[in-house]
Design an enzyme around this catalytic site. Structure first.
Site, PDB file in Angstrom:
ATOM      1  N   ASP A   1       0.806  -1.227   0.000  1.00  0.00           N
ATOM      2  CA  ASP A   1       0.000   0.000   0.000  1.00  0.00           C
ATOM      3  C   ASP A   1       0.834   1.271   0.000  1.00  0.00           C
ATOM      4  OD1 ASP A   1      -2.555  -0.759  -0.136  1.00  0.00           O
ATOM      5  OD2 ASP A   1      -3.124   0.054   1.835  1.00  0.00           O
TER       6      ASP A   1
ATOM      7  N   LYS B   1       2.310   1.979  -3.406  1.00  0.00           N
ATOM      8  CA  LYS B   1       1.331   2.354  -4.419  1.00  0.00           C
ATOM      9  C   LYS B   1       0.713   3.732  -4.161  1.00  0.00           C
ATOM     10  CE  LYS B   1      -0.939  -1.664  -4.011  1.00  0.00           C
ATOM     11  NZ  LYS B   1      -1.523  -2.993  -4.238  1.00  0.00           N
TER      12      LYS B   1
ATOM     13  N   ASP C   1       9.790   9.416  10.064  1.00  0.00           N
ATOM     14  CA  ASP C   1       8.577   9.831  10.753  1.00  0.00           C
ATOM     15  C   ASP C   1       7.948  10.797   9.765  1.00  0.00           C
ATOM     16  OD1 ASP C   1       6.703  11.383  12.189  1.00  0.00           O
ATOM     17  OD2 ASP C   1       7.523  10.513  14.007  1.00  0.00           O
ATOM     18  N   HIS C   2       6.907  10.366   9.084  1.00  0.00           N
ATOM     19  CA  HIS C   2       6.472  11.172   7.940  1.00  0.00           C
ATOM     20  C   HIS C   2       5.967  12.561   8.363  1.00  0.00           C
ATOM     21  CE1 HIS C   2       2.354   9.704   8.790  1.00  0.00           C
ATOM     22  NE2 HIS C   2       1.933  10.721   8.083  1.00  0.00           N
TER      23      HIS C   2
ATOM     24  N   HIS D   1       4.901  10.525  15.981  1.00  0.00           N
ATOM     25  CA  HIS D   1       4.455  11.810  15.432  1.00  0.00           C
ATOM     26  C   HIS D   1       4.234  12.895  16.502  1.00  0.00           C
ATOM     27  CE1 HIS D   1       4.078   9.238  12.069  1.00  0.00           C
ATOM     28  NE2 HIS D   1       2.824   8.867  12.233  1.00  0.00           N
TER      29      HIS D   1
ATOM     30  N   LYS E   1      -8.577   8.098  17.054  1.00  0.00           N
ATOM     31  CA  LYS E   1      -9.143   7.658  15.784  1.00  0.00           C
ATOM     32  C   LYS E   1     -10.659   7.684  15.884  1.00  0.00           C
ATOM     33  CE  LYS E   1      -5.577   4.939  13.626  1.00  0.00           C
ATOM     34  NZ  LYS E   1      -5.276   5.875  12.544  1.00  0.00           N
TER      35      LYS E   1
HETATM   36  C1  BG6 Z   1       0.508   6.775  10.573  1.00  0.00           C
HETATM   37  C2  BG6 Z   1      -0.292   5.911  11.500  1.00  0.00           C
HETATM   38  O1  BG6 Z   1       1.858   6.776  10.945  1.00  0.00           O
HETATM   39  O2  BG6 Z   1       0.006   8.104  10.633  1.00  0.00           O
HETATM   40  C3  BG6 Z   1      -1.754   5.960  11.125  1.00  0.00           C
HETATM   41  O3  BG6 Z   1       0.191   4.583  11.434  1.00  0.00           O
HETATM   42  C4  BG6 Z   1      -2.249   7.375  11.124  1.00  0.00           C
HETATM   43  O4  BG6 Z   1      -2.542   5.190  12.014  1.00  0.00           O
HETATM   44  C5  BG6 Z   1      -1.344   8.222  10.231  1.00  0.00           C
HETATM   45  O5  BG6 Z   1      -3.557   7.385  10.606  1.00  0.00           O
HETATM   46  C6  BG6 Z   1      -1.721   9.676  10.307  1.00  0.00           C
HETATM   47  O6  BG6 Z   1      -1.012  10.354   9.322  1.00  0.00           O
HETATM   48  P1  BG6 Z   1      -1.603  11.630   8.620  1.00  0.00           P
HETATM   49  O7  BG6 Z   1      -0.503  12.094   7.715  1.00  0.00           O
HETATM   50  O8  BG6 Z   1      -2.831  11.213   7.897  1.00  0.00           O
HETATM   51  O9  BG6 Z   1      -1.913  12.573   9.733  1.00  0.00           O
END
Ligand code: BG6
Length: 504
Positions: A21, A24, A187-188, A250, A350
């Site tokens: 995922d 993609k 850590d995106h 995060h 969530k």
């Molecule tokens: C991910 C988590 O690292 O970050 C997800 O595993 C979460 O559970 C997501 O939904 C949130 O990222 P963003 O960029 O949508 O805020």
């Protein structure tokens, strides 16, 4: 569009987990966007590895569908044609097949000759965490890292370990295989536009920095609300919960950016040195503070206008009696000179009623201006950093209401960055891929940052076994457990909800 490219950026993206995922939805569209924006040189290529059998043509077609859907930019035939010629698919079982690695290396060498990428390889491990170490070991055993030519870097997705202990073992094992400077732990959130903006706002404005401390700041609030539930990730989430899925990475990363001292320069190491000090100063939880300052939650089912929203326990691959948290709210402190005594409130959940991530800096009220009763009604000065979905910030100040009477009102100076620069904010993954090939590690977590964040998480998790949960305790599509409101209210404060409402 201006070209902004050095030869050092001609490289091969080698993606393990090529049919997953993440590849993609995020990685391939992000590389496409980088090409669209002329951020990559002519000579780059992508080699995806997966266990399923596919031809290059089939793989490219699949990627076409996803890129069309997830890229920031529109696809046209010419562009896609140029891009897709650079994508290759190799199938082998990367967990067991040593010959697969040998063949891959030969293939990459061939690509290097053809595309003149000079041994520069970015290995992206878009696979489940249990495969990280094995892949790195195989790369090492087959001389595919630390080569004499070019550079070979490894990008690792989160989670890095599942506890302090497992993270330490993983780090110990991989650090014997590759040097720390070649490891890029993702850590995106660090790739998000507004997270990077924190440094600019803090250290680029004479207005804020003098006030950025316990003398002037009353409290800090970090909120991350999500509309979605766990979707198809129940099996992973059962082990992670919100604590390890969001807080350990995060949310703590956002906190470090807000709370760190000014780095001596903007070098990766200087920035990370300061971030790690924040994590070291974070007050760990005790049994007492766990009871008083943490609220946990899990969403339950709810029916809205005849539509049933499932509860966490009804999600796929989730135990019917699961006690995994999908919500957390807490109060903590950073015990250092700058922040002593300033409460830090963090909440994330969530399946809530909004999608919004924001950081609120609430300033203290002025003392002693109470000779005129109107002043007692004035609001706090707030600086709100809007991370997403809208990007920007606003500053709440008090001013006189126009009219013959001296009345005060709160006004907002609101800057919507995403309205000004429509579609101009790169996706986090674009930025992260680009910074990794530019060798800028500041957007990636260093091992010591991770170690201290795991220590903090451990202080919370160790209390779990003694605590009783009564789940589910909030309904899907609502604002979370009532207790979270009480958590802050008992301190005479409130959560600020400033981002636009987005519905259930
Ligand atoms: C991910 C988590 O690292 O970050 C997800 O595993 C979460 O559970 C997501 O939904 C949130 O990222 P963003 O960029 O949508 O805020």
């Amino acid at each position: 569009m201006e070209k902004d490219i050095s030869i050092e950026l001609s490289s091969i993206f080698v993606i393990f987990g090529g049919t997953g995922d993440l590849t993609k939805r995020k990685l391939i569209p992000a590389i496409f966007s980088l090409m669209y924006e002329n951020k990559l040189p002519e000579k780059f290529t992508i080699v995806s590895i997966g266990r399923r059998e596919k031809t290059n043509i089939q793989y490219r077609e699949e990627m076409y569908q996803f890129t069309k859907k997830f890229s920031r930019f529109p696809l046209n035939d010419k562009l896609w044609n140029d891009f897709s010629k650079k994508i290759f698919y190799k199938n082998f079982d990367f967990t067991t097949d040593n010959n697969g690695y040998k063949n891959l290396d030969l293939f990459l060498e061939g690509m290097e000759t053809k595309y003149l990428t000079g041994g520069r390889r970015l290995y992206y491990l878009a696979v489940a965490p249990e495969f990280f170490e094995g892949i790195i070991r195989n790369l090492k055993n087959n001389n595919m890292v630390s080569k004499e030519t070019g550079w070979q870097r490894i990008m690792i997705e989160k989670p890095f370990g599942s506890s302090l202990k497992t993270a330490r073992i993983l780090n110990h094992n991989i650090s014997k295989l590759i040097p720390e400077e070649d490891i890029f732990r993702i850590d995106h959130y660090l790739g998000k536009e507004m997270i990077q903006n924190i440094l600019a706002i803090r250290f680029g404005n004479s207005l804020f920095e003098p006030l950025w401390n316990a003398n002037y700041i009353d409290n800090i609030q970090i909120t991350s609300n999500e509309l979605l539930g766990v979707e198809n990730r129940g099996a992973y989430y059962e082990n992670a919960g919100i604590l390890k899925d969001m807080l350990q990475n995060h949310l703590l990363q956002m906190l470090t950016m807000i709370a760190m001292e000014p780095p001596v320069d903007f070098d990766s190491e200087s920035i990370r040195d300061e971030k790690v000090k924040v994590l070291r100063s974070l007050r760990p939880f005790t049994s007492k503070s766990f009871k008083e300052d943490i609220v946990r939650g899990q969403y339950g089912e709810r029916t809205v206008d005849g539509v049933k929203l499932v509860g966490y326990r009804q999600e796929e691959k989730v135990a019917k009696d699961s006690n995994t948290d999908t919500f957390i709210a807490l109060k903590t402190y950073i015990d250092n000179f700058r922040w002593g005594g300033v409460p830090i409130y963090i909440r994330a959940g969530k399946r809530l009623d909004t999608k919004s991530t924001e950081i609120v800096i609430q300033f203290k009220k002025l003392a002693g201006i109470n000779y005129y009763k109107e002043f007692n009604k004035i609001g706090h000065n707030l600086l709100v950093l809007k991370i997403q979905p809208q990007e920007g910030f606003f500053f709440q100040i008090n001013a006189k209401k126009p009219g013959n009477d001296f009345k005060m009102e709160k006004v907002e100076l609101d800057y919507c960055q995403s309205c000004k620069y429509v579609n101009d904010s790169p996706e986090a993954y674009e930025r992260l891929l680009l910074e990794a090939i530019r060798n800028n590690s500041s957007l990636f977590t260093r091992w010591d940052e991770l170690e201290y964040s795991w220590k903090f998480i451990e202080s919370i998790e160790k209390e779990y076994e003694n605590s009783i949960t009564n789940y589910p305790n909030y309904a899907a599509g609502t604002s979370g457990p009532e207790e979270a409101i009480k958590l802050i209210k008992k301190d005479g404060r409130e959560w600020w909800n400033t981002s636009p409402y987005e519905g259930v």
